[in-house]
Design a protein around this motif. Structure first.
Motif, PDB file in Angstrom:
ATOM      1  N   GLN A 190       0.827  -1.207   0.000  1.00 45.21           N
ATOM      2  CA  GLN A 190       0.000   0.000   0.000  1.00 45.21           C
ATOM      3  C   GLN A 190       0.862   1.260   0.000  1.00 45.21           C
ATOM      4  O   GLN A 190       0.617   2.209  -0.752  1.00 45.21           O
ATOM      5  CB  GLN A 190      -0.912   0.005   1.222  1.00 45.21           C
ATOM      6  N   LEU A 191       1.884   1.277   0.854  1.00 41.71           N
ATOM      7  CA  LEU A 191       2.726   2.458   0.980  1.00 41.71           C
ATOM      8  C   LEU A 191       3.524   2.728  -0.283  1.00 41.71           C
ATOM      9  O   LEU A 191       3.746   3.887  -0.662  1.00 41.71           O
ATOM     10  CB  LEU A 191       3.671   2.304   2.167  1.00 41.71           C
ATOM     11  N   MET A 192       3.976   1.655  -0.953  1.00 42.32           N
ATOM     12  CA  MET A 192       4.730   1.846  -2.176  1.00 42.32           C
ATOM     13  C   MET A 192       3.868   2.473  -3.265  1.00 42.32           C
ATOM     14  O   MET A 192       4.330   3.305  -4.046  1.00 42.32           O
ATOM     15  CB  MET A 192       5.323   0.521  -2.660  1.00 42.32           C
ATOM     16  N   VAL A 193       2.606   2.076  -3.333  1.00 44.21           N
ATOM     17  CA  VAL A 193       1.686   2.690  -4.296  1.00 44.21           C
ATOM     18  C   VAL A 193       1.426   4.149  -3.920  1.00 44.21           C
ATOM     19  O   VAL A 193       1.512   5.051  -4.750  1.00 44.21           O
ATOM     20  CB  VAL A 193       0.359   1.910  -4.365  1.00 44.21           C
ATOM     21  N   LEU A 194       1.121   4.356  -2.650  1.00 47.19           N
ATOM     22  CA  LEU A 194       0.741   5.699  -2.193  1.00 47.19           C
ATOM     23  C   LEU A 194       1.925   6.658  -2.135  1.00 47.19           C
ATOM     24  O   LEU A 194       1.733   7.870  -2.031  1.00 47.19           O
ATOM     25  CB  LEU A 194       0.092   5.602  -0.811  1.00 47.19           C
ATOM     26  N   SER A 195       3.151   6.145  -2.177  1.00 45.44           N
ATOM     27  CA  SER A 195       4.319   7.022  -2.099  1.00 45.44           C
ATOM     28  C   SER A 195       4.527   7.816  -3.386  1.00 45.44           C
ATOM     29  O   SER A 195       5.271   8.799  -3.398  1.00 45.44           O
ATOM     30  CB  SER A 195       5.568   6.199  -1.795  1.00 45.44           C
ATOM     31  N   ARG A 196       3.878   7.411  -4.472  1.00 43.51           N
ATOM     32  CA  ARG A 196       4.044   8.108  -5.745  1.00 43.51           C
ATOM     33  C   ARG A 196       3.062   9.283  -5.837  1.00 43.51           C
ATOM     34  O   ARG A 196       1.882   9.132  -5.509  1.00 43.51           O
ATOM     35  CB  ARG A 196       3.831   7.157  -6.916  1.00 43.51           C
ATOM     36  N   ALA A 242      -0.031   4.067 -10.726  1.00 41.42           N
ATOM     37  CA  ALA A 242      -0.481   2.949 -11.560  1.00 41.42           C
ATOM     38  C   ALA A 242       0.700   2.068 -11.961  1.00 41.42           C
ATOM     39  O   ALA A 242       0.573   0.836 -12.030  1.00 41.42           O
ATOM     40  CB  ALA A 242      -1.195   3.478 -12.797  1.00 41.42           C
ATOM     41  N   GLU A 243       1.850   2.686 -12.236  1.00 45.65           N
ATOM     42  CA  GLU A 243       3.037   1.902 -12.597  1.00 45.65           C
ATOM     43  C   GLU A 243       3.468   0.992 -11.451  1.00 45.65           C
ATOM     44  O   GLU A 243       3.869  -0.162 -11.672  1.00 45.65           O
ATOM     45  CB  GLU A 243       4.167   2.856 -12.987  1.00 45.65           C
ATOM     46  N   VAL A 244       3.407   1.491 -10.218  1.00 44.06           N
ATOM     47  CA  VAL A 244       3.737   0.656  -9.057  1.00 44.06           C
ATOM     48  C   VAL A 244       2.718  -0.467  -8.920  1.00 44.06           C
ATOM     49  O   VAL A 244       3.072  -1.620  -8.645  1.00 44.06           O
ATOM     50  CB  VAL A 244       3.775   1.513  -7.777  1.00 44.06           C
ATOM     51  N   PHE A 245       1.443  -0.129  -9.103  1.00 41.93           N
ATOM     52  CA  PHE A 245       0.370  -1.129  -9.031  1.00 41.93           C
ATOM     53  C   PHE A 245       0.635  -2.257 -10.028  1.00 41.93           C
ATOM     54  O   PHE A 245       0.536  -3.448  -9.700  1.00 41.93           O
ATOM     55  CB  PHE A 245      -0.965  -0.445  -9.322  1.00 41.93           C
ATOM     56  N   ILE A 246       0.982  -1.882 -11.258  1.00 42.94           N
ATOM     57  CA  ILE A 246       1.247  -2.876 -12.308  1.00 42.94           C
ATOM     58  C   ILE A 246       2.436  -3.758 -11.923  1.00 42.94           C
ATOM     59  O   ILE A 246       2.409  -4.985 -12.105  1.00 42.94           O
ATOM     60  CB  ILE A 246       1.510  -2.166 -13.649  1.00 42.94           C
ATOM     61  N   SER A 272      -7.703   4.486 -13.346  1.00 40.78           N
ATOM     62  CA  SER A 272      -7.947   4.845 -14.751  1.00 40.78           C
ATOM     63  C   SER A 272      -6.698   4.666 -15.611  1.00 40.78           C
ATOM     64  O   SER A 272      -6.788   4.588 -16.842  1.00 40.78           O
ATOM     65  CB  SER A 272      -8.442   6.293 -14.842  1.00 40.78           C
ATOM     66  N   HIS A 273      -5.521   4.595 -14.983  1.00 39.84           N
ATOM     67  CA  HIS A 273      -4.274   4.420 -15.723  1.00 39.84           C
ATOM     68  C   HIS A 273      -3.808   2.957 -15.730  1.00 39.84           C
ATOM     69  O   HIS A 273      -2.738   2.662 -16.284  1.00 39.84           O
ATOM     70  CB  HIS A 273      -3.171   5.294 -15.115  1.00 39.84           C
ATOM     71  N   VAL A 274      -4.566   2.069 -15.119  1.00 40.12           N
ATOM     72  CA  VAL A 274      -4.206   0.643 -15.082  1.00 40.12           C
ATOM     73  C   VAL A 274      -4.854  -0.053 -16.271  1.00 40.12           C
ATOM     74  O   VAL A 274      -6.075  -0.009 -16.431  1.00 40.12           O
ATOM     75  CB  VAL A 274      -4.664  -0.013 -13.773  1.00 40.12           C
ATOM     76  N   PRO A 275      -4.074  -0.710 -17.137  1.00 40.87           N
ATOM     77  CA  PRO A 275      -4.630  -1.375 -18.323  1.00 40.87           C
ATOM     78  C   PRO A 275      -5.639  -2.464 -17.955  1.00 40.87           C
ATOM     79  O   PRO A 275      -5.584  -3.055 -16.881  1.00 40.87           O
ATOM     80  CB  PRO A 275      -3.394  -1.982 -19.003  1.00 40.87           C
ATOM     81  N   HIS A 276      -6.508  -2.732 -18.897  1.00 45.19           N
ATOM     82  CA  HIS A 276      -7.555  -3.737 -18.688  1.00 45.19           C
ATOM     83  C   HIS A 276      -6.963  -5.110 -18.402  1.00 45.19           C
ATOM     84  O   HIS A 276      -7.463  -5.841 -17.533  1.00 45.19           O
ATOM     85  CB  HIS A 276      -8.456  -3.805 -19.937  1.00 45.19           C
ATOM     86  N   GLU A 277      -5.896  -5.467 -19.106  1.00 45.35           N
ATOM     87  CA  GLU A 277      -5.331  -6.805 -18.910  1.00 45.35           C
ATOM     88  C   GLU A 277      -4.754  -6.978 -17.493  1.00 45.35           C
ATOM     89  O   GLU A 277      -4.759  -8.083 -16.951  1.00 45.35           O
ATOM     90  CB  GLU A 277      -4.246  -7.099 -19.949  1.00 45.35           C
TER      91      GLU A 277
END
Length: 546
Positions: free
Chosen positions: A259-265, A272-276, A314-319
């Motif tokens: 969670q923190l790594m995603v929220l740190s951006r 979204a890049e971290v999420f991916i 919204s920036h996370v691809p469908h796949e």
């Protein structure tokens, strides 16, 4: 707002030469019986053991079981029959009798044998105790009462002048065993170090990150012993069970770190890049058959502090969302974790189970079967069933992971996972990244007449009049104006304090079964269990509880 539950300047990417640094490999334990790979293997093993135990398998008195264990040794101390009864009795006896009391019964038999001048029986009793000390020495590390009783036995044997017997029941070797129960030291929430959320994330590829997480997970998992599982059964919790506490803390720490790594951006695109990247890590964990860490990572990505980030989504691809859906379905508690159990049962060789699911199975079995039968005999069938379920988990520790880990990276990753944030801090960060639309914006719509993103101190005081006291210092830059972020933080703080004081924000909690990895909004812990893992507010679908 949250969840409550039943039962947290990037370095440059290294070259390939870095990876050739000193490696740390987990050594497998000496080979034992094969690691179970078929879902019905426990039942097959239990049937064979029941046959080998003969009439004892139908139930026996405790005295008969002890006598059978002693008679398993010949005059030279060799096993003259199968050691299965010894294994079951010495691992599972605490379900029916404390270890110290079991040893007292053995001491009484030794005294009787002395009185009857039966040196052969005395020797067999000492062989039995030696086997206990040698094979289950960890019990003597954990149980002070057992240790004290053993000292009494040693004094008795010494007083009788039996030098051979003294050597057989010597326990000095135990202190030389390499063993640690020390919990991971977590950095206190008021230290400045907690703000450094990671030293590794940017320069580790998904495969490397998943391998090092698996190394840490296996290192934690292999510390859990038969005694730990037995303690869990007896106490129905992990309290005073450091190795299980460490395993659960690691799982929660990984989820919180995700969670923190995603929220740190700072921007939705970067988040979204971290999420991916974490989805890719999850895929590698699945390939490694590390289900426990997979649950932690997916749980972190599904946490409400992340799932509420609509701009990021919204920036996370469908796949990528499709893969997340597949992973969530795999780990779903629907039909008693049917999808996970099927996938887990098909895995061979190295694998790490979802510990919470298997602990729930143990408790269910423990509660469903009585300790004693109607005639007062020990329910040996229950002891065997519990033994086989635990033995499946313990034997997984004998197969080391098919990977190597860089010791320096392991150390840095451990430090990153030990950094502690409170649930409130994570939510504050989440709302700071993407403020809630229906609170602060409505305030600005009514008070921010010039639409410049600020309101005055006087206007804020009109808002604060709705509360009996102030919750935080506003206008931090002391310019006389209060920003959208400041008032958003104000409402979050107000909600938290009101809830804790019982002054408002009432909830109507009811038991709930969660079909995807879920975390408590009060303590941030993972909601373990198969069904009805926690409570959810009937009037607020976002709030779950322990």
């Amino acid at each position: 707002m949250g969840t409550l539950g039943k039962a947290r300047e990037a370095p440059r990417k290294p070259s390939h030469g870095c990876r050739a640094a000193t490696k740390a490999r987990l050594e497998a334990k000496p080979a034992g019986s094969p690691v179970p790979s078929h879902p019905s293997l426990a039942q097959i093993t239990q049937f064979r053991m029941m046959v080998s135990l003969g009439h004892l398998a139908k139930g026996a008195s405790l005295d008969d079981l002890i006598d059978s264990c002693i008679q398993s040794f010949d005059a030279d101390g060799n096993l003259c029959r199968s050691n299965q009864l010894l294994q079951v009795m010495l691992t599972m006896h605490r379900i029916i009798i404390p270890s110290a009391e079991l040893l007292q019964k053995v001491i009484s038999l030794y005294k009787d044998a002395l009185a009857k001048n039966s040196p052969g029986l005395c020797l067999k009793i000492c062989y039995f105790v030696r086997y206990w000390i040698t094979e289950f020495w960890i019990m003597f590390k954990m149980d002070a009462s057992l240790t004290n009783t053993m000292e009494e036995f040693q004094e008795l044997v010494k007083a009788c002048g039996e030098e051979l017997h003294c050597r057989l029941i010597d326990t000095t070797q135990i202190n030389a065993r390499d063993w640690s129960r020390k919990l991971t030291q977590r950095i206190k929430s008021n230290t400045s170090k907690k703000r450094k959320v990671s030293l590794l994330f940017d320069h580790l590829e998904p495969e490397e990150l998943s391998e090092h997480l698996t190394y840490l997970e296996f290192k934690s998992f292999r510390r859990i012993s038969f005694s730990d599982y037995q303690n869990y059964l007896i106490n129905s919790c992990v309290k005073e069970n450091p190795t299980m506490e460490r395993s659960i803390a690691l799982c929660n720490g990984i989820s919180q770190w995700v969670q923190l790594m995603v929220l740190s951006r700072p921007t939705p695109q970067l988040r979204a890049e971290v999420f991916i990247k974490f989805i890719q890590v999850a895929q590698k964990l699945h390939q490694l058959q590390n289900f426990n860490t997979l649950m932690a990572v997916i749980g972190g990505l599904c946490h409400s502090s992340i799932s509420r980030l609509k701009e990021t989504s919204s920036h996370v691809p469908h796949e990528i969302n499709k893969v997340l859906g597949e992973m969530t379905e795999l780990l779903s508690s629907c039909r008693n974790y049917d999808n996970y159990r099927r996938a887990y049962g098909e895995c061979t060789q190295f694998k790490i189970p979802i510990l919470g699911v298997h602990l729930k199975d143990l408790i269910s079995l423990y509660e469903a079967m009585p300790d004693y039968l109607e005639d007062g005999k020990v329910n040996v069938h229950k002891l065997l069933a519990l033994y086989n379920h635990i033995n499946e988990l313990v034997q997984l520790q004998e197969v080391a992971p098919p990977l190597e880990a860089n010791k320096d990276l392991v150390h840095l990753l451990t430090l990153s996972l030990d950094l502690y944030y409170t649930e409130d801090e994570i939510y504050e960060l989440s709302y700071a990244r993407e403020p809630r639309n229906h609170k602060a914006p409505s305030v600005f719509k009514n008070y921010d007449h010039d639409q410049d993103g600020y309101i005055s101190q006087e206007e804020f005081e009109k808002i604060a009049a709705s509360f009996p006291f102030s919750f935080c210092v506003m206008d931090r830059d002391r310019e006389g104006l209060i920003s959208r972020d400041e008032i958003t933080a104000y409402f979050m703080r107000a909600s938290s304090i009101y809830s804790k004081l019982g002054l408002g924000f009432p909830h109507n909690f009811q038991e709930t079964t969660y079909l995807k990895p879920t975390f408590c909004d009060n303590c941030a812990g993972f909601l373990w269990g198969v069904i009805k893992q926690g409570y959810r507010c009937k009037g607020n679908k976002h709030l779950e509880s322990r």
